[in-house]
Design a protein around this motif. Structure first.
Motif, PDB file in Angstrom:
ATOM      1  N   VAL A 144       3.203  29.244 -10.421  1.00 60.22           N
ATOM      2  CA  VAL A 144       4.673  29.322  -9.880  1.00 60.22           C
ATOM      3  C   VAL A 144       5.423  28.244 -10.572  1.00 60.22           C
ATOM      4  CG1 VAL A 144       3.741  29.788  -7.591  1.00 60.22           C
ATOM      5  CG2 VAL A 144       4.286  27.257  -8.196  1.00 60.22           C
ATOM      6  N   GLN A 145       6.906  28.286 -10.376  1.00 64.75           N
ATOM      7  CA  GLN A 145       8.083  27.553 -10.855  1.00 64.75           C
ATOM      8  C   GLN A 145       7.755  26.600  -9.686  1.00 64.75           C
ATOM      9  OE1 GLN A 145       9.040  27.092 -13.624  1.00 64.75           O
ATOM     10  NE2 GLN A 145      10.553  25.247 -13.133  1.00 64.75           N
ATOM     11  N   PRO A 146       7.305  25.108  -9.702  1.00 68.72           N
ATOM     12  CA  PRO A 146       7.658  24.301  -8.596  1.00 68.72           C
ATOM     13  C   PRO A 146       9.042  24.019  -8.862  1.00 68.72           C
ATOM     14  CG  PRO A 146       6.230  23.107 -10.499  1.00 68.72           C
ATOM     15  CD  PRO A 146       6.498  24.915 -10.959  1.00 68.72           C
ATOM     16  N   ILE A 147       9.705  23.928  -7.466  1.00 68.40           N
ATOM     17  CA  ILE A 147      11.052  23.158  -7.380  1.00 68.40           C
ATOM     18  C   ILE A 147      10.842  21.798  -7.259  1.00 68.40           C
ATOM     19  CG2 ILE A 147      13.203  23.295  -6.115  1.00 68.40           C
ATOM     20  CD1 ILE A 147      12.657  25.749  -7.828  1.00 68.40           C
ATOM     21  N   CYS A 148       9.955  21.510  -6.151  1.00 68.09           N
ATOM     22  CA  CYS A 148       9.772  19.972  -5.900  1.00 68.09           C
ATOM     23  C   CYS A 148       8.258  20.076  -5.149  1.00 68.09           C
ATOM     24  CB  CYS A 148      10.988  19.185  -5.337  1.00 68.09           C
ATOM     25  SG  CYS A 148      11.101  19.994  -3.407  1.00 68.09           S
ATOM     26  N   LEU A 149       7.604  18.893  -5.263  1.00 66.17           N
ATOM     27  CA  LEU A 149       6.757  18.384  -4.583  1.00 66.17           C
ATOM     28  C   LEU A 149       7.182  16.939  -3.713  1.00 66.17           C
ATOM     29  CD1 LEU A 149       4.855  19.699  -7.015  1.00 66.17           C
ATOM     30  CD2 LEU A 149       3.325  19.238  -5.324  1.00 66.17           C
ATOM     31  N   TRP A 150       6.845  16.878  -2.500  1.00 62.00           N
ATOM     32  CA  TRP A 150       6.969  15.535  -1.708  1.00 62.00           C
ATOM     33  C   TRP A 150       6.002  15.406  -0.641  1.00 62.00           C
ATOM     34  CZ3 TRP A 150       9.401  20.172  -0.519  1.00 62.00           C
ATOM     35  CH2 TRP A 150       9.797  20.355   0.870  1.00 62.00           C
ATOM     36  N   ALA A 151       5.946  14.176  -0.042  1.00 64.60           N
ATOM     37  CA  ALA A 151       5.176  13.951   0.758  1.00 64.60           C
ATOM     38  C   ALA A 151       6.009  13.256   2.223  1.00 64.60           C
ATOM     39  CB  ALA A 151       3.812  12.874   0.412  1.00 64.60           C
ATOM     40  N   HIS A 152       5.484  13.594   3.277  1.00 66.93           N
ATOM     41  CA  HIS A 152       6.192  12.994   4.610  1.00 66.93           C
ATOM     42  C   HIS A 152       5.664  11.385   4.820  1.00 66.93           C
ATOM     43  CE1 HIS A 152       2.645  12.835   7.421  1.00 66.93           C
ATOM     44  NE2 HIS A 152       2.449  14.154   7.268  1.00 66.93           N
ATOM     45  N   ASP A 153       6.293  11.120   5.643  1.00 68.73           N
ATOM     46  CA  ASP A 153       6.301   9.509   6.019  1.00 68.73           C
ATOM     47  C   ASP A 153       4.966   9.454   6.928  1.00 68.73           C
ATOM     48  OD1 ASP A 153       7.819  11.197   7.939  1.00 68.73           O
ATOM     49  OD2 ASP A 153       7.779   9.502   9.423  1.00 68.73           O
ATOM     50  N   HIS A 154       4.777   8.211   7.480  1.00 71.50           N
ATOM     51  CA  HIS A 154       3.417   8.029   8.307  1.00 71.50           C
ATOM     52  C   HIS A 154       3.111   8.978   9.166  1.00 71.50           C
ATOM     53  CE1 HIS A 154       6.534   6.393  10.783  1.00 71.50           C
ATOM     54  NE2 HIS A 154       5.837   6.096  11.615  1.00 71.50           N
ATOM     55  N   GLY A 155       1.875   9.467   9.188  1.00 73.06           N
ATOM     56  CA  GLY A 155       1.298  10.267  10.193  1.00 73.06           C
ATOM     57  C   GLY A 155       1.001   9.588  11.654  1.00 73.06           C
ATOM     58  N   LEU A 156       1.026  10.248  12.658  1.00 75.83           N
ATOM     59  CA  LEU A 156       0.803   9.479  14.072  1.00 75.83           C
ATOM     60  C   LEU A 156      -0.031  10.311  14.610  1.00 75.83           C
ATOM     61  CD1 LEU A 156       4.162   9.096  13.642  1.00 75.83           C
ATOM     62  CD2 LEU A 156       3.754   7.717  15.672  1.00 75.83           C
ATOM     63  N   ILE A 157      -0.929   9.829  15.672  1.00 73.72           N
ATOM     64  CA  ILE A 157      -1.828  10.490  16.603  1.00 73.72           C
ATOM     65  C   ILE A 157      -0.973  10.766  17.914  1.00 73.72           C
ATOM     66  CG2 ILE A 157      -3.909  10.665  18.025  1.00 73.72           C
ATOM     67  CD1 ILE A 157      -4.831   8.825  15.385  1.00 73.72           C
ATOM     68  N   HIS A 158      -0.913  11.926  18.272  1.00 74.85           N
ATOM     69  CA  HIS A 158      -0.053  12.244  19.501  1.00 74.85           C
ATOM     70  C   HIS A 158      -1.257  12.958  20.426  1.00 74.85           C
ATOM     71  CE1 HIS A 158       3.684  11.998  17.299  1.00 74.85           C
ATOM     72  NE2 HIS A 158       2.875  12.780  16.282  1.00 74.85           N
ATOM     73  N   ALA A 159      -1.467  12.486  21.531  1.00 78.81           N
ATOM     74  CA  ALA A 159      -2.600  13.096  22.410  1.00 78.81           C
ATOM     75  C   ALA A 159      -2.247  12.934  23.864  1.00 78.81           C
ATOM     76  CB  ALA A 159      -3.923  12.121  22.139  1.00 78.81           C
ATOM     77  N   ASN A 160      -3.303  13.393  24.743  1.00 76.04           N
ATOM     78  CA  ASN A 160      -3.004  13.457  26.099  1.00 76.04           C
ATOM     79  C   ASN A 160      -3.738  12.234  26.624  1.00 76.04           C
ATOM     80  OD1 ASN A 160      -5.898  14.207  26.011  1.00 76.04           O
ATOM     81  ND2 ASN A 160      -5.661  16.129  26.403  1.00 76.04           N
ATOM     82  N   LYS A 161      -4.152  11.212  25.804  1.00 74.14           N
ATOM     83  CA  LYS A 161      -4.707  10.009  26.440  1.00 74.14           C
ATOM     84  C   LYS A 161      -4.498   9.026  25.474  1.00 74.14           C
ATOM     85  CE  LYS A 161      -8.984   8.527  25.483  1.00 74.14           C
ATOM     86  NZ  LYS A 161     -10.386   8.424  25.417  1.00 74.14           N
ATOM     87  N   GLN A 162      -4.082   7.690  25.883  1.00 75.18           N
ATOM     88  CA  GLN A 162      -3.731   6.598  25.167  1.00 75.18           C
ATOM     89  C   GLN A 162      -4.861   6.395  24.106  1.00 75.18           C
ATOM     90  OE1 GLN A 162      -2.676   2.872  27.160  1.00 75.18           O
ATOM     91  NE2 GLN A 162      -1.087   2.613  25.358  1.00 75.18           N
ATOM     92  N   VAL A 163      -4.436   6.010  22.743  1.00 76.42           N
ATOM     93  CA  VAL A 163      -5.468   5.606  22.004  1.00 76.42           C
ATOM     94  C   VAL A 163      -5.004   4.392  21.234  1.00 76.42           C
ATOM     95  CG1 VAL A 163      -6.310   5.996  19.432  1.00 76.42           C
ATOM     96  CG2 VAL A 163      -5.887   8.043  21.106  1.00 76.42           C
ATOM     97  N   LYS A 164      -5.862   3.418  21.575  1.00 78.37           N
ATOM     98  CA  LYS A 164      -5.570   2.215  21.108  1.00 78.37           C
ATOM     99  C   LYS A 164      -6.529   1.427  20.077  1.00 78.37           C
ATOM    100  CE  LYS A 164      -3.902  -0.710  24.536  1.00 78.37           C
ATOM    101  NZ  LYS A 164      -3.808  -1.344  25.785  1.00 78.37           N
TER     102      LYS A 164
END
Length: 350
Positions: A144-164
């Protein structure tokens, strides 16, 4: 010959020549319409604050000669994992997708998806990945002709219970976006389930999964804040996980562009487009986390000592990736060193 007759002949000659002039002008000012395809709805931040503004910028700089019609939510058919091949095969002229949706295909790109490797900020990740791609990923995107690549910011955990703590993850059914994020979650004790992000809302609503790992930016577009109450951040850089993205163009379509239009695409490719995307992800992290907090959801930031446990526990994922890279004839150690060097170089951008 009188003056009036001479003038008549000149005017008549000009009239005969004019269609040829107009044809040449139209040829020089060739117009093209490109179809862009992606998997998120038009209300998503990726669509409204990056892909559409990028397309509008290209159109404006070409004086309207490049028109980009965007088809969100897989409107051209297929599934998110098929998007890259749609760009390769010309089903779409441009696609936005995650390389991680086709596990094992983009091993070099995965260096940025390893646990506790990427920066907490998307701008630093995006500029670093751009540099790294130019250095190390030419073969992975040669179709392909790559226009751009990038990576997002920090990933989080989203859940139906608290994760500590790590123990809170045991048996928790969590959706993951990339192969390596899944392996990291399994190492931490979670029951990792892979699926494209459009499937997340229904899966959460039907309790197929207990939560997901996504960055803040995508939360509102799939209504995560309405479907779960708890959100867990892993502090500092490098971050727990990041996913990479690619905006890619069909190679033949790019090659067929006239030189001046190709120059406009080039001007809006690489670091220019990657920085544009990175800034959007970073800005939305603040906006969305504030919105979620005001909504009454609970955001937990795990302790530094606990984060160190997570880093130690996920080290075998990096070792496994190095082994996989070697089996594919790649120098994983060099790739990872190049990725870390690029991240360190662009850390100040964050």
């Amino acid at each position: 010959m009188t003056f009036d007759r001479r003038r008549f002949l000149i005017v008549a000659g000009s009239a005969v020549a004019m269609p040829a002039v107009l044809r040449a002008t139209r040829a020089d000012a060739q117009e093209v319409t490109l179809k862009m395809h992606h998997f998120l709805p038009p209300v998503s931040v990726a669509h409204s604050k990056f892909l559409k503004p990028w397309a509008d910028k290209v159109a404006a700089e070409s004086n309207g000669r490049i028109k980009i019609d965007i088809f969100p939510s897989m409107q051209l058919g297929g599934t998110p994992p098929q998007l890259f091949d749609q760009a390769r095969d010309g089903v779409a002229d441009l696609v936005w997708t995650l390389p991680g949706y086709t596990p094992g295909r983009f091993t070099g790109t995965e260096a940025f998806e390893l646990p506790f490797t990427a920066n907490k900020r998307a701008l630093a990740n995006s500029l670093a990945l751009t540099e790294y791609a130019q250095q190390s990923l030419q073969d992975e995107y040669k179709d392909v002709q790559p226009i751009c690549l990038w990576a997002h910011d920090h990933g989080l955990i989203h859940a139906n219970k608290q994760v500590k703590m790590m123990e809170d993850l045991k048996g928790l059914k969590l959706r993951f976006p990339t192969r390596l994020a899944g392996e990291a979650l399994r190492a931490l004790g979670a029951n990792a389930i892979g699926m494209p992000v459009p499937q997340v809302p229904e899966s959460l609503a039907q309790r197929v999964i207990d939560g997901c790992v996504v960055p803040w930016e995508v939360v509102p577009s799939i209504k995560v804040q309405e479907l779960v109450k708890y959100h867990t951040e892993i502090p500092g850089s490098p971050t727990f996980y990041s996913a990479t993205f690619v905006l890619a163009m069909n190679k033949a379509k790019y090659a067929a562009l006239p030189a001046d239009l190709k120059a406009i695409i080039d001007k809006n490719s690489g670091a220019t487009a990657a920085a544009m995307a990175g800034k959007v992800w970073d800005e939305q992290a603040v906006v969305v986390s504030d919105m979620v907090r005001k909504r009454g959801n609970i955001i937990t930031v795990i302790e530094e000592a606990e984060a160190a446990r997570w880093r130690k526990t996920t080290e075998p994922v990096i070792e496994g990736w190095l082994k996989t890279a070697k089996e594919k004839g790649l120098d994983g150690e060099k790739l990872l060193a190049n990725a870390r060097a690029a991240l360190a170089k662009h850390e100040k951008a964050a």
